[in-house]
Scaffold this motif. Structure first.
Motif, PDB file in Angstrom:
ATOM      1  N   ASN A 293       0.831  -1.195   0.000  1.00  0.00           N
ATOM      2  CA  ASN A 293       0.000   0.000   0.000  1.00  0.00           C
ATOM      3  C   ASN A 293       0.875   1.257   0.000  1.00  0.00           C
ATOM      4  N   ALA A 294       0.679   2.091  -1.024  1.00  0.00           N
ATOM      5  CA  ALA A 294       1.350   3.391  -1.144  1.00  0.00           C
ATOM      6  C   ALA A 294       2.863   3.291  -1.008  1.00  0.00           C
ATOM      7  N   PRO A 295       3.519   2.437  -1.802  1.00  0.00           N
ATOM      8  CA  PRO A 295       4.994   2.385  -1.738  1.00  0.00           C
ATOM      9  C   PRO A 295       5.604   3.660  -2.306  1.00  0.00           C
ATOM     10  N   THR A 296       6.647   4.135  -1.685  1.00  0.00           N
ATOM     11  CA  THR A 296       7.303   5.372  -2.101  1.00  0.00           C
ATOM     12  C   THR A 296       8.528   5.079  -2.959  1.00  0.00           C
ATOM     13  N   TYR A 357       7.983   0.393   5.481  1.00  0.00           N
ATOM     14  CA  TYR A 357       7.848   0.901   4.119  1.00  0.00           C
ATOM     15  C   TYR A 357       6.383   0.955   3.699  1.00  0.00           C
ATOM     16  N   GLY A 358       5.980   2.030   3.033  1.00  0.00           N
ATOM     17  CA  GLY A 358       4.604   2.186   2.603  1.00  0.00           C
ATOM     18  C   GLY A 358       3.725   2.732   3.718  1.00  0.00           C
ATOM     19  N   SER A 359       2.401   2.678   3.491  1.00  0.00           N
ATOM     20  CA  SER A 359       1.433   3.250   4.436  1.00  0.00           C
ATOM     21  C   SER A 359       0.495   2.187   4.963  1.00  0.00           C
ATOM     22  N   PRO A 360       0.037   2.332   6.216  1.00  0.00           N
ATOM     23  CA  PRO A 360      -0.874   1.338   6.800  1.00  0.00           C
ATOM     24  C   PRO A 360      -2.187   1.234   6.030  1.00  0.00           C
ATOM     25  N   LEU A 438       3.138  -8.650  12.142  1.00  0.00           N
ATOM     26  CA  LEU A 438       2.644  -7.689  13.138  1.00  0.00           C
ATOM     27  C   LEU A 438       3.786  -6.930  13.801  1.00  0.00           C
ATOM     28  N   SER A 439       4.882  -7.633  14.088  1.00  0.00           N
ATOM     29  CA  SER A 439       5.998  -6.993  14.776  1.00  0.00           C
ATOM     30  C   SER A 439       7.267  -7.801  14.575  1.00  0.00           C
ATOM     31  N   ARG A 440       8.400  -7.136  14.819  1.00  0.00           N
ATOM     32  CA  ARG A 440       9.704  -7.798  14.828  1.00  0.00           C
ATOM     33  C   ARG A 440      10.436  -7.344  16.088  1.00  0.00           C
ATOM     34  N   ASP A 441      10.855  -8.306  16.881  1.00  0.00           N
ATOM     35  CA  ASP A 441      11.555  -8.017  18.139  1.00  0.00           C
ATOM     36  C   ASP A 441      10.771  -7.035  19.005  1.00  0.00           C
ATOM     37  N   GLY A 442       9.456  -7.172  18.968  1.00  0.00           N
ATOM     38  CA  GLY A 442       8.594  -6.340  19.798  1.00  0.00           C
ATOM     39  C   GLY A 442       8.272  -4.978  19.224  1.00  0.00           C
ATOM     40  N   VAL A 443       8.824  -4.654  18.062  1.00  0.00           N
ATOM     41  CA  VAL A 443       8.552  -3.368  17.415  1.00  0.00           C
ATOM     42  C   VAL A 443       7.444  -3.566  16.398  1.00  0.00           C
ATOM     43  N   ALA A 444       6.342  -2.839  16.571  1.00  0.00           N
ATOM     44  CA  ALA A 444       5.177  -3.031  15.724  1.00  0.00           C
ATOM     45  C   ALA A 444       5.422  -2.549  14.301  1.00  0.00           C
ATOM     46  N   THR A 446       4.672  -0.545  11.057  1.00  0.00           N
ATOM     47  CA  THR A 446       4.029   0.766  10.868  1.00  0.00           C
ATOM     48  C   THR A 446       3.842   1.121   9.406  1.00  0.00           C
ATOM     49  N   GLY A 447       4.341   0.303   8.483  1.00  0.00           N
ATOM     50  CA  GLY A 447       4.214   0.592   7.059  1.00  0.00           C
ATOM     51  C   GLY A 447       3.013  -0.107   6.457  1.00  0.00           C
TER      52      GLY A 447
END
Length: 513
Positions: A293-296, A357-360, A438-444, A446-447
């Motif tokens: 979604n919305a890749p830059t 990367y990109g938008s949610p 959903l997450s990597r190493d506890g970091v959600a 966001t792209g």
């Protein structure tokens, strides 16, 4: 020698205790050796132990006709009689039996000599006389019929449609969804391609050998009959020789200047790779057959591609010359109206993070309301694998075949945490489904929603993923470094009430990895 009052000397006790300890150790090792043995003929349904993921019990049919649910292992009630009566065979979970196919192809597998586009000759396997095999092309929603003929592959052969979420009977896994096709025989696959994207196909019989030696090809599904200009680049390593689209070194793909090319990169190897573009800004428009979604626009960055994974790059083509695509391992592809004849710049130091990367966008599922939560913890420990001592991959602390059978019901929202402390990277591949990170190493994340079917999990990493159990069957969930899979890094996802008549080993000599 005797001591006081004729008692045995204390000097002999260490030897006695040593003998006892040695006997105990040998007994433990003997028991471990025995329990590691895989019978010559066995159903995948009887292997390992049930994991309900904290959810309700699931009817699980054993090959001898008895039923279980894992309830005793999880403290739940047993499933109802009605649930146990509704057992479905994987052969009933097939594609449309009737109707004229929109795409029909015969693929003939042979053992022999592979001749690459750059002239090298290798011993291995071919499909219709070449490796890679023919690229299969279809339009979203079309019915595809592929007839696999085994002309001379001695161990038998199947075809698995990597990343295409086919009905279970069409999945092409020897001993789970079909028997391996022996020399002189054939097998027909029929399925509707529901999703557009970049996919691939390969044998899933003795796959760690047959894929490496040539039994694979690309599979492209377009959203409509007349799409953009495509450049399809299956990357493969034959015993140390790196190739792209069947050629080693540098290759040129002529594309009209002033257009936009969709460069479809397919990593058919087990190792991860980096892709980069020299000479133009570009966008990553899809990963594993799912649009972002919305890749830059990107520049001076490498894009990771998991083992077994794919990325689609949107690349503007210059009016003259060409854009250069780096694919690691010395491989270079020039795309444009003219071969520029120039060398590729070194790969950029920065790597794209698909987590941001990109938008949610909406996921279409609610991970917070998951019906089941599973752990897939990858480690390594000493022990026996089918009677062989060594240092083996483990899943949740267990060695194959004593690994989890993840049990679900259709419609379940599933969250799985994959953790790797094994010392190596593992490209994890769940058949029949796409999962969202959903997450990597506890970091959600966001792209853009990052949907994958092949996910590199590096040593020390932990990913939380989610999916909806919407494709009933018995599905492999394994490492797509196929050497690792052959060494025991294989589990399964099984749906309530689904069983299989096929056996590992046996007369068909089914060995999916």
């Amino acid at each position: 020698m005797t001591g006081v009052a004729g008692r045995p000397s204390l000097l002999r006790r260490p030897a006695t205790w040593g003998a006892v300890l040695l006997a105990g150790l040998l007994a433990v090792l003997g028991a471990a050796w025995v329990t590691s043995l895989v019978p010559g003929t066995v159903s995948v349904m009887s292997m390992g132990y049930p994991d309900l993921g904290g959810g309700p019990p699931v009817a699980h049919e054993m090959p001898d006709g008895t039923s279980m649910a894992g309830a005793a292992h999880a403290g739940h009630d047993e499933p109802s009689v009605a649930a146990l009566a509704s057992i479905v065979d994987v052969t009933d979970l097939a594609g449309p039996p009737d109707g004229a196919p929109d795409v029909r192809m015969t693929l003939t597998a042979e053992a022999g000599t592979i001749e690459l586009g750059t002239g090298e000759r290798l011993e291995g396997y071919t499909l219709n006389g070449s490796s890679p095999g023919p690229t299969i092309e279809a339009v979203q929603g079309e019915l595809v019929e592929i007839t696999l003929v085994n002309a001379s592959v001695p161990d038998g052969v199947t075809l698995h449609w990597h990343g295409i979420d086919v009905p279970n009977a069409e999945d092409g896994v020897a001993g789970v969804t079909q028997d391996a096709v022996p020399p002189g025989s054939s097998h027909v696959y029929r399925f509707v391609v529901e999703d557009a994207g970049t996919f691939w196909y390969h044998s899933h019989q003795v796959s760690h050998e047959q894929v490496r030696r040539g039994l694979f090809g690309a599979f492209v599904v377009r959203p409509e009959a007349q799409g953009e200009l495509d450049v399809v680049l299956p990357v493969h390593t034959y015993d140390g020789l790196r190739t792209v689209a069947g050629s080693s070194g540098t290759s040129f793909h002529e594309v009209p200047g002033g257009t936009t090319a969709r460069v479809r990169v397919v990593n058919t190897d087990g190792a991860s790779m980096q892709v980069w573009v020299d000479g133009a800004q570009f966008r990553v428009v899809a990963v594993d057959g799912r649009d972002l979604n919305a890749p830059t626009a990107l520049d001076d960055v490498t894009v990771p591609v998991s083992g077994g994974g794919r990325v689609d790059l949107e690349v503007p083509v210059p009016e003259s010359g060409a854009v250069l695509i780096g694919l690691g391992g010395g491989s270079l592809v020039a795309v444009g109206p003219d071969d520029p004849g120039r060398a590729l710049a070194a790969p950029p130091a920065e790597r794209l993070d698909l987590l941001t990367y990109g938008s949610p966008a909406p996921l279409g599922l609610d991970p917070a309301d998951a019906d089941r939560r599973f752990d897939y913890t990858i480690g390594r420990r000493p022990g026996f694998l089918d009677g062989r001592p060594g240092l083996w991959w483990s899943i949740n602390g267990h060695l194959y075949p004593d690994v989890p059978m993840y049990l679900v019901q259709e419609g379940d929202v599933v969250v799985m945490t994959i953790t790797n402390s094994s010392g190596q990277v593992h490209p994890m591949h769940l058949h029949g489904h796409h999962v969202v990170v959903l997450s990597r190493d506890g970091v959600a994340a966001t792209g853009s929603p990052w949907w994958v079917d092949s996910l590199d999990v590096h040593d020390g990493e932990s990913y939380e993923i989610a999916f909806v159990a919407d494709n009933p069957g018995i599905w492999m969930d394994h490492c797509h470094d196929l050497r690792h899979a052959a060494d025991g890094m294989v589990a399964h996802l099984a749906y309530a009430g689904v069983t299989t008549p096929f056996l590992l080993g046996g007369e068909a000599a089914n060995h999916p990895e």
